[in-house]
Design an enzyme around this catalytic site. Structure first.
Site, PDB file in Angstrom:
ATOM      1  N   HIS A 166       0.577  -0.814   0.199  1.00 39.99           N
ATOM      2  CA  HIS A 166       0.462   0.047  -0.179  1.00 39.99           C
ATOM      3  C   HIS A 166       0.845   0.954   0.483  1.00 39.99           C
ATOM      4  CE1 HIS A 166      -4.153  -1.895   0.770  1.00 39.99           C
ATOM      5  NE2 HIS A 166      -3.571  -1.433  -0.100  1.00 39.99           N
ATOM      6  N   ARG A 222     -10.335   4.232  -1.407  1.00 37.93           N
ATOM      7  CA  ARG A 222      -9.896   2.909  -0.444  1.00 37.93           C
ATOM      8  C   ARG A 222     -10.123   3.928   1.281  1.00 37.93           C
ATOM      9  NH1 ARG A 222      -4.751   1.925  -3.865  1.00 37.93           N
ATOM     10  NH2 ARG A 222      -5.009   0.212  -4.527  1.00 37.93           N
ATOM     11  N   ASN A 271      -3.762  -6.582  -7.596  1.00 43.67           N
ATOM     12  CA  ASN A 271      -3.277  -7.252  -6.315  1.00 43.67           C
ATOM     13  C   ASN A 271      -3.242  -8.328  -5.203  1.00 43.67           C
ATOM     14  OD1 ASN A 271      -2.236  -4.247  -7.458  1.00 43.67           O
ATOM     15  ND2 ASN A 271      -2.870  -3.166  -5.704  1.00 43.67           N
ATOM     16  N   CYS A 298      -8.405  -2.630 -11.543  1.00 44.04           N
ATOM     17  CA  CYS A 298      -9.067  -1.310 -10.183  1.00 44.04           C
ATOM     18  C   CYS A 298      -7.121  -1.134  -9.608  1.00 44.04           C
ATOM     19  CB  CYS A 298      -9.328  -1.008  -8.959  1.00 44.04           C
ATOM     20  SG  CYS A 298      -9.510  -2.250  -7.936  1.00 44.04           S
TER      21      CYS A 298
HETATM   22  C1  PEP Z   1      -6.562  -4.895  -5.274  1.00 42.95           C
HETATM   23  O1  PEP Z   1      -6.385  -6.069  -4.824  1.00 42.95           O
HETATM   24  O2  PEP Z   1      -6.345  -4.796  -6.856  1.00 42.95           O
HETATM   25  C2  PEP Z   1      -7.012  -3.485  -5.048  1.00 42.95           C
HETATM   26  C3  PEP Z   1      -7.146  -2.840  -6.138  1.00 42.95           C
HETATM   27  O3  PEP Z   1      -7.577  -3.290  -3.597  1.00 42.95           O
HETATM   28  P1  PEP Z   1      -6.169  -3.029  -2.733  1.00 42.95           P
HETATM   29  O4  PEP Z   1      -4.379  -2.999  -3.217  1.00 42.95           O
HETATM   30  O5  PEP Z   1      -6.432  -1.638  -1.580  1.00 42.95           O
HETATM   31  O6  PEP Z   1      -5.755  -4.253  -2.326  1.00 42.95           O
END
Ligand code: PEP
Ligand code: MG
Length: 589
Positions: free
Chosen positions: A192, A297, A467, A515
């Site tokens: 993050h 987020r 992610n 995303c």
């Molecule tokens: C993901 O998991 O791809 C996402 C966009 O959320 P985060 O990076 O906040 O877990």
């Protein structure tokens, strides 16, 4: 000059004076300016006085019941006045210009090594007293000491942060306008903090293993987020390159260029939205030409709360402000996706008003996060849902979508939808109207991907969170630098799973976007378009480049590229095929 190599997660080259933050050891090391030396030494003296008083009190209490044990504390009292100890601490503060906590740590390490070498077992046992006393001095230094928040406020414009890790909650407290760049021992491209660095356009390198030990507080360093390197004591040439570093910053292009919606060369519209962490990022998202917020987020609200519970009204104001700031475009709010790091933070636990026990915090390591966590804590979840529904009602010009993170079953989704109904019923009881808000899920757990056809029947939209999907599909911790090489978005399994989810959404005719950080990489983005995706959400800074690249490609070429790539068995072959196609595009532009 010393060069450390890590993973560049946010491009650009900057130089600055190192501020060292070491959190894992619970001891922060930072530089003391000349004028603060006196107060720092006074703070140390106060801690010594407080420690002495505490030891005398404990000694007196013990003496009442077990007189024979009272003398145990004499050793520590003697050490407090030993010239080798506290005065050694003051010397370290003065000579190295470091904070007293850090100096205590260093002096006691030196001191205890003397005991290690002692032949006499009695003396060796005194080592326990040494660390006990060091702990007491550090604890007493904390009283009235600068909190990380205050400390970070003292950063000046020439600072770069070197940390063992920069947790989202600490990162949320940094005044990023004052920080030129940062580097951490831990982390990977999708941690993050790395995501945050990219959205703030601060050059950053992570996964350096030992930068926080090697770099000294106050030392001049270059952070090269483009090459993934940190240079301690750089040569004049390297410094000059860093000082020209502005040219490495991504540029958002001209005004008209930025506002133009993304379209491929054959006229296919691609929707580009922004991922944001703070309401203030709306301006950056708009500036970059985002067509909406594809991922807010929301858990970042918690880390900025300094530990207080976040009430319904406060959340309502935030969500409503965002809807108004982005109207008439869509804002997709992901309900709290508190993760392991944040749950480990006392502040977040209190902000959620949950009162987690240490056991529960540990259990979270196995995945008590996202929607799962919200379902175990109905009250804070209800507060968030009511705040969201009220914001949607009071800002009819805006368009809210609610999205649940970390869903692994249809049952969880149903339970979450029931909670939305309950929140709506409570608003109705208060006499308010209840808006209809689209509900979606993040597809980021393999179980959700494999049941995407079932989930698609019960939601209004999907967002693929690569992610997490990558880390869980490939069994690679996204924050662990030791396995970061295995974290591979181009793994055939990942491409197949994305295609599967896209098709499941298509069959049910619900919108699907992606995303994850994958979308910010222009080459990967073109492949995702080839796999049939038409909506993406990414860090605002990546949007202008994405638009430029998309304008140069044709969807039929990309479809053919995706078909060829889906037949390949290894990441290396896939990468070669993709790069060959991508460099042909780049050469044409
Ligand atoms: C993901 O998991 O791809 C996402 C966009 O959320 P985060 O990076 O906040 O877990
Ligand atoms: Mg995720």
């Amino acid at each position: 000059m010393r060069r450390l190599t890590g993973i560049g997660v946010s491009p650009g080259v900057v130089s600055g004076r190192a501020v060292i933050l070491i959190q894992r050891a619970q001891v922060l090391r930072y530089q003391i300016v000349e004028t603060r030396l006196g107060p720092e030494l006074a703070r140390l003296e106060q801690s010594r006085t407080r420690s002495r008083q505490q030891l005398l009190d404990i000694r007196a209490r013990v003496a009442l019941r077990r007189p024979e044990l009272a003398s145990l504390f004499d050793a520590q009292l003697l050490m407090l006045d030993d010239p080798m100890l506290v005065s050694r601490v003051s010397d370290i503060v003065r000579e190295q210009r470091v904070n007293a906590e850090w100096a205590v740590q260093q002096a006691f390490l030196e001191f205890s090594s003397v005991f290690d070498e002692a032949a006499d077992p009695y003396l060796r046992e005194r080592k326990g007293d040494v660390s006990d006393l060091a702990g007491r001095l550090k604890m007493n230094l904390q009283q009235g000491a600068a909190t990380p928040r205050e400390l970070l406020r003292e950063l000046d414009e020439s600072s770069v942060i070197i940390a063992d890790e920069l947790t989202p909650s600490l990162a949320a407290q940094v005044d990023w306008s004052k920080v030129r760049g940062f580097a951490t021992d831990a982390g990977s491209r999708t941690s993050h903090t790395a995501i945050l660095a990219r959205s703030l356009e601060v050059p950053a390198v992570v996964g350096l293993h030992n930068a926080s030990k090697v770099v000294q507080a106050g030392q001049l360093v270059v952070i090269d987020g483009t090459a993934g390197a940190v240079l301690a004591d750089p040569t004049p040439d390297e410094l000059a390159r860093a000082e020209r570093g502005e040219e490495h910053r991504p540029s958002a292009g001209g005004d008209a260029e930025r506002r133009r919606p993304a379209t491929t060369a054959d006229g296919v519209r691609i929707r580009l939205e922004a991922n944001i962490e703070f309401p203030n990022d709306l301006a950056a998202a708009r500036y970059a030409g985002a067509e909406g917020i594809g991922l807010y987020r929301s858990e970042f609200i918690l880390s900025g709360s300094a530990g207080a519970a976040i009430g319904e009204d406060e959340q309502y104001e935030t969500y409503r402000g965002m809807l108004e700031g982005m109207a008439p475009e869509t804002v997709t709010v992901r309900t709290f996706d508190v993760d392991e790091d944040q749950l480990a933070s006392q502040l977040t636990r209190r902000a959620l008003a949950g009162g987690w026990t240490a056991d529960e915090a540990r259990a979270s390591r196995q995945g008590l996060r996202g929607l799962r966590l919200s379902l175990t804590r109905p009250e804070p979840f209800q507060v968030q849902l009511r705040a969201l529904l009220r914001a949607a009602l009071d800002c009819p010009r805006g368009q809210l979508r609610i999205m649940f993170p970390f869903v692994s079953s249809v049952e969880q989704l149903r339970e979450a939808r029931r909670m939305v109904k309950e929140a709506a019923a409570e608003l109705a009881r208060r006499g308010a109207a209840v808006p209809v808000v689209p509900i979606g899920v993040v597809i980021e757990i393999p179980a959700a991907a494999y049941t995407a056809d079932l989930l698609a029947r019960e939601v209004d939209f999907f967002t693929i969170g690569t992610n997490d999907l990558i880390q869980y599909c490939l069994a690679v911790d996204r924050a662990d630098e030791r396995v970061s090489r295995l974290y591979e978005p181009l793994h055939p399994a990942i491409l197949r799973v994305i295609l599967m989810v896209r098709r499941a959404a298509g069959r049910q005719r619900i919108p699907v976007s992606l995303c994850g950080e994958m979308a910010s990489d222009p080459a990967l983005l073109t492949l995702l378009v080839g796999l049939g995706l038409r909506e993406f959400s990414m860090t605002p800074a990546a949007i202008p480049t994405a638009k430029q690249v998309l304008a140069e490609v044709r969807t039929d070429d990309l479809r053919a590229l995706a078909r060829r790539i889906l037949k390949l068995a290894t990441v290396e072959d896939i990468e070669r095929e993709l790069m060959a196609a991508f460099s042909r595009t780049a050469n044409r532009t």
